[in-house]
Design a protein around this motif. Structure first.
Motif, PDB file in Angstrom:
ATOM      1  N   ILE A  15      90.755   4.275  52.636  1.00  0.00           N
ATOM      2  CA  ILE A  15      89.825   5.123  53.379  1.00  0.00           C
ATOM      3  C   ILE A  15      90.502   5.580  54.674  1.00  0.00           C
ATOM      4  CG2 ILE A  15      88.742   3.080  54.414  1.00  0.00           C
ATOM      5  CD1 ILE A  15      86.119   4.696  54.578  1.00  0.00           C
ATOM      6  N   HIS A  16      90.535   6.894  54.904  1.00  0.00           N
ATOM      7  CA  HIS A  16      91.076   7.471  56.146  1.00  0.00           C
ATOM      8  C   HIS A  16      92.438   6.879  56.530  1.00  0.00           C
ATOM      9  CE1 HIS A  16      87.305   9.526  56.664  1.00  0.00           C
ATOM     10  NE2 HIS A  16      86.623   8.383  56.755  1.00  0.00           N
ATOM     11  N   ASP A  17      93.383   6.932  55.626  1.00  0.00           N
ATOM     12  CA  ASP A  17      94.756   6.463  55.849  1.00  0.00           C
ATOM     13  C   ASP A  17      94.870   4.938  55.974  1.00  0.00           C
ATOM     14  OD1 ASP A  17      95.816   9.061  55.813  1.00  0.00           O
ATOM     15  OD2 ASP A  17      95.401   9.332  57.952  1.00  0.00           O
ATOM     16  N   TRP A  18      93.795   4.226  55.712  1.00  0.00           N
ATOM     17  CA  TRP A  18      93.833   2.763  55.710  1.00  0.00           C
ATOM     18  C   TRP A  18      93.765   2.251  54.272  1.00  0.00           C
ATOM     19  CZ3 TRP A  18      94.329  -0.627  59.814  1.00  0.00           C
ATOM     20  CH2 TRP A  18      94.230  -0.062  61.102  1.00  0.00           C
ATOM     21  N   GLU A  19      94.520   1.212  54.000  1.00  0.00           N
ATOM     22  CA  GLU A  19      94.412   0.508  52.726  1.00  0.00           C
ATOM     23  C   GLU A  19      94.013  -0.923  53.045  1.00  0.00           C
ATOM     24  OE1 GLU A  19      97.070   1.259  49.269  1.00  0.00           O
ATOM     25  OE2 GLU A  19      97.639  -0.852  49.548  1.00  0.00           O
ATOM     26  N   ILE A  20      92.826  -1.302  52.622  1.00  0.00           N
ATOM     27  CA  ILE A  20      92.256  -2.607  52.960  1.00  0.00           C
ATOM     28  C   ILE A  20      92.135  -3.420  51.677  1.00  0.00           C
ATOM     29  CG2 ILE A  20      90.239  -3.801  53.904  1.00  0.00           C
ATOM     30  CD1 ILE A  20      89.771  -1.204  55.575  1.00  0.00           C
ATOM     31  N   GLU A  21      92.754  -4.600  51.677  1.00  0.00           N
ATOM     32  CA  GLU A  21      92.814  -5.399  50.458  1.00  0.00           C
ATOM     33  C   GLU A  21      92.695  -6.878  50.794  1.00  0.00           C
ATOM     34  OE1 GLU A  21      95.791  -6.055  46.572  1.00  0.00           O
ATOM     35  OE2 GLU A  21      96.480  -4.977  48.358  1.00  0.00           O
ATOM     36  N   THR A  22      92.011  -7.626  49.949  1.00  0.00           N
ATOM     37  CA  THR A  22      91.961  -9.076  50.075  1.00  0.00           C
ATOM     38  C   THR A  22      92.661  -9.698  48.874  1.00  0.00           C
ATOM     39  OG1 THR A  22      89.802  -9.197  48.962  1.00  0.00           O
ATOM     40  CG2 THR A  22      89.800  -9.065  51.363  1.00  0.00           C
ATOM     41  N   LEU A  23      93.309 -10.830  49.128  1.00  0.00           N
ATOM     42  CA  LEU A  23      94.082 -11.510  48.078  1.00  0.00           C
ATOM     43  C   LEU A  23      93.656 -12.968  48.001  1.00  0.00           C
ATOM     44  CD1 LEU A  23      97.624 -10.151  49.031  1.00  0.00           C
ATOM     45  CD2 LEU A  23      96.154  -9.312  47.201  1.00  0.00           C
ATOM     46  N   ARG A  24      93.691 -13.509  46.806  1.00  0.00           N
ATOM     47  CA  ARG A  24      93.408 -14.922  46.594  1.00  0.00           C
ATOM     48  C   ARG A  24      94.536 -15.539  45.782  1.00  0.00           C
ATOM     49  NH1 ARG A  24      88.277 -12.760  46.637  1.00  0.00           N
ATOM     50  NH2 ARG A  24      86.663 -13.980  47.711  1.00  0.00           N
ATOM     51  N   GLY A  25      94.970 -16.718  46.218  1.00  0.00           N
ATOM     52  CA  GLY A  25      96.013 -17.421  45.496  1.00  0.00           C
ATOM     53  C   GLY A  25      95.493 -18.741  44.969  1.00  0.00           C
ATOM     54  N   THR A  26      96.338 -19.445  44.244  1.00  0.00           N
ATOM     55  CA  THR A  26      95.963 -20.745  43.707  1.00  0.00           C
ATOM     56  C   THR A  26      96.319 -21.842  44.705  1.00  0.00           C
ATOM     57  OG1 THR A  26      98.108 -20.967  42.611  1.00  0.00           O
ATOM     58  CG2 THR A  26      96.311 -19.977  41.340  1.00  0.00           C
ATOM     59  N   ILE A  27      95.740 -23.019  44.513  1.00  0.00           N
ATOM     60  CA  ILE A  27      96.044 -24.147  45.377  1.00  0.00           C
ATOM     61  C   ILE A  27      97.513 -24.524  45.203  1.00  0.00           C
ATOM     62  CG2 ILE A  27      95.464 -25.945  43.707  1.00  0.00           C
ATOM     63  CD1 ILE A  27      94.092 -27.445  46.020  1.00  0.00           C
ATOM     64  N   LEU A  28      98.120 -25.074  46.246  1.00  0.00           N
ATOM     65  CA  LEU A  28      99.544 -25.392  46.189  1.00  0.00           C
ATOM     66  C   LEU A  28      99.854 -26.452  45.134  1.00  0.00           C
ATOM     67  CD1 LEU A  28     100.597 -25.608  49.939  1.00  0.00           C
ATOM     68  CD2 LEU A  28     100.871 -23.700  48.374  1.00  0.00           C
ATOM     69  N   THR A  29     100.982 -26.278  44.498  1.00  0.00           N
ATOM     70  CA  THR A  29     101.470 -27.323  43.600  1.00  0.00           C
ATOM     71  C   THR A  29     102.052 -28.458  44.439  1.00  0.00           C
ATOM     72  OG1 THR A  29     103.693 -26.372  43.476  1.00  0.00           O
ATOM     73  CG2 THR A  29     102.056 -25.586  41.872  1.00  0.00           C
ATOM     74  N   VAL A  55      88.328 -18.055  51.781  1.00  0.00           N
ATOM     75  CA  VAL A  55      88.497 -19.343  52.442  1.00  0.00           C
ATOM     76  C   VAL A  55      89.987 -19.653  52.504  1.00  0.00           C
ATOM     77  CG1 VAL A  55      88.021 -21.813  52.330  1.00  0.00           C
ATOM     78  CG2 VAL A  55      86.266 -20.184  51.622  1.00  0.00           C
ATOM     79  N   LEU A  56      90.507 -19.836  53.704  1.00  0.00           N
ATOM     80  CA  LEU A  56      91.928 -20.107  53.877  1.00  0.00           C
ATOM     81  C   LEU A  56      92.230 -21.605  53.788  1.00  0.00           C
ATOM     82  CD1 LEU A  56      92.740 -17.553  56.694  1.00  0.00           C
ATOM     83  CD2 LEU A  56      93.118 -17.330  54.244  1.00  0.00           C
ATOM     84  N   TYR A  57      91.376 -22.428  54.342  1.00  0.00           N
ATOM     85  CA  TYR A  57      91.459 -23.862  54.068  1.00  0.00           C
ATOM     86  C   TYR A  57      90.151 -24.544  54.437  1.00  0.00           C
ATOM     87  CZ  TYR A  57      92.817 -24.746  59.036  1.00  0.00           C
ATOM     88  OH  TYR A  57      92.893 -24.814  60.397  1.00  0.00           O
ATOM     89  N   GLU A  58      89.948 -25.720  53.864  1.00  0.00           N
ATOM     90  CA  GLU A  58      88.743 -26.500  54.138  1.00  0.00           C
ATOM     91  C   GLU A  58      89.067 -27.976  53.973  1.00  0.00           C
ATOM     92  OE1 GLU A  58      84.006 -26.660  52.891  1.00  0.00           O
ATOM     93  OE2 GLU A  58      85.441 -25.474  51.716  1.00  0.00           O
ATOM     94  N   ASP A  59      88.557 -28.784  54.883  1.00  0.00           N
ATOM     95  CA  ASP A  59      88.793 -30.213  54.832  1.00  0.00           C
ATOM     96  C   ASP A  59      87.538 -30.933  55.329  1.00  0.00           C
ATOM     97  OD1 ASP A  59      91.703 -32.036  54.966  1.00  0.00           O
ATOM     98  OD2 ASP A  59      89.825 -32.961  55.592  1.00  0.00           O
ATOM     99  N   GLU A  60      87.151 -32.012  54.659  1.00  0.00           N
ATOM    100  CA  GLU A  60      85.947 -32.748  55.031  1.00  0.00           C
ATOM    101  C   GLU A  60      86.240 -33.870  56.021  1.00  0.00           C
ATOM    102  OE1 GLU A  60      84.065 -34.023  51.462  1.00  0.00           O
ATOM    103  OE2 GLU A  60      83.381 -32.008  50.930  1.00  0.00           O
ATOM    104  N   LEU A  61      87.453 -33.961  56.512  1.00  0.00           N
ATOM    105  CA  LEU A  61      87.829 -34.931  57.545  1.00  0.00           C
ATOM    106  C   LEU A  61      87.435 -36.356  57.141  1.00  0.00           C
ATOM    107  CD1 LEU A  61      86.718 -32.946  60.729  1.00  0.00           C
ATOM    108  CD2 LEU A  61      88.889 -32.839  59.507  1.00  0.00           C
ATOM    109  N   ALA A  62      87.768 -36.695  55.911  1.00  0.00           N
ATOM    110  CA  ALA A  62      87.466 -38.041  55.387  1.00  0.00           C
ATOM    111  C   ALA A  62      85.982 -38.360  55.536  1.00  0.00           C
ATOM    112  CB  ALA A  62      88.329 -39.090  56.073  1.00  0.00           C
ATOM    113  N   ASP A  63      85.129 -37.385  55.175  1.00  0.00           N
ATOM    114  CA  ASP A  63      83.667 -37.520  55.241  1.00  0.00           C
ATOM    115  C   ASP A  63      83.150 -37.699  56.664  1.00  0.00           C
ATOM    116  OD1 ASP A  63      83.351 -37.275  52.488  1.00  0.00           O
ATOM    117  OD2 ASP A  63      83.692 -39.416  52.176  1.00  0.00           O
TER     118      ASP A  63
END
Length: 266
Positions: free
Chosen positions: A27-41, A155-163
């Protein structure tokens, strides 16, 4: 969740969806995209641990957290973590286990069809630069009712801080016919101890200025449960589950506004 928009609304707004099933639009010379990857091996985790010189990572790695080296936040169970019956089970909190990050976005410049990190331009050529300013993001304009051409949350990361709470980094983006808006939010709640909210907002209005300008606001809010209780706020954890609804209860530690002027293509 990605928004489904009528093709006629997209067309009348001068926008088109990205091809090949990609999430986003042009849109108007902008390209806006979101990407999702898998959890790290496990191998990738080892590689990042080596790069970051640490053996403590959240499930989804985001390296900006290592920049500050904040001291660990003590929790009621800390004594049990540090000293257990067996030496092999001892946990020494010598790192920021909350994974607090100062990250507020990255910029790259394209040269000869290759993206180069703006801060690391090896030849000293023109780079992108954020300048401090007094301008503010027009929240009134953002509240106007207009079609949402594209919306997504990653979601970039999430942690429950050991409950013992939650540490969550997310990015949300939405595109309207008049502008685009991005919110990068780090939300931390260490139960019974501390709440921390770091938000980066970016906004750009299409066709407003001769020189395209992106505004960026960074706001850091933080308070202890003890200080909030002293002000008469409840300490029930259920009340403190949604950062969007409680941000105004947390005092501002730091707030800055910057703008990025983008040279037009010749």
């Amino acid at each position: 969740m990605e928004t489904v928009v009528d093709k006629e609304i997209l067309k009348s707004s001068g926008a088109e969806l990205l091809p090949d099933g990609r999430r986003g639009l042009r849109i108007h010379d902008w390209e806006i995209e979101t990407l999702r990857g898998t959890i790290l091996t496990s191998l990738a985790v080892e590689e990042w641990e080596e790069k970051l010189k640490t053996s403590h990572l959240p499930e989804m790695v985001f390296a900006g957290w290592k920049q500050e080296g904040l001291p660990p936040v003590e929790v009621p169970a800390a004594a049990q973590w540090k000293f257990r019956s067996k030496p092999s089970q001892q946990v020494i909190l010598d790192y920021d286990y909350t994974f607090t990050t100062p990250y507020c976005g990255s910029e790259v410049v394209e040269k000869d069809n290759e993206a180069v990190e703006a801060k690391a331009n090896p030849k000293g050529e023109a780079t992108l630069q954020w300048d401090n300013c007094e301008d503010q993001i027009d929240l009134a304009a953002l509240s106007l009712k207009e079609p949402i051409l594209f919306y997504d949350e990653v979601v970039l990361y999430e942690d429950e801080l050991a409950d013992n709470g939650v540490s969550l980094l997310t990015v949300k983006v939405r595109v309207m016919p008049s502008s685009w808006f991005l919110l990068l939010r780090f939300w931390l709640r260490v139960d019974g101890v501390l709440m921390r909210l770091r938000e980066t907002r970016m906004h750009y209005t299409f066709g407003k200025d001769e020189t395209p300008t992106v505004l960026r606001e960074n706001c850091w809010r933080e308070a202890t449960f003890q200080s909030l209780s002293a002000k008469g706020y409840p300490v029930d954890l259920a009340v403190w589950s949604d950062p969007s609804s409680i941000s105004q209860r947390l005092p501002v530690i730091k707030h800055t506004t910057q703008k990025l002027k983008i040279p037009r293509k010749v």
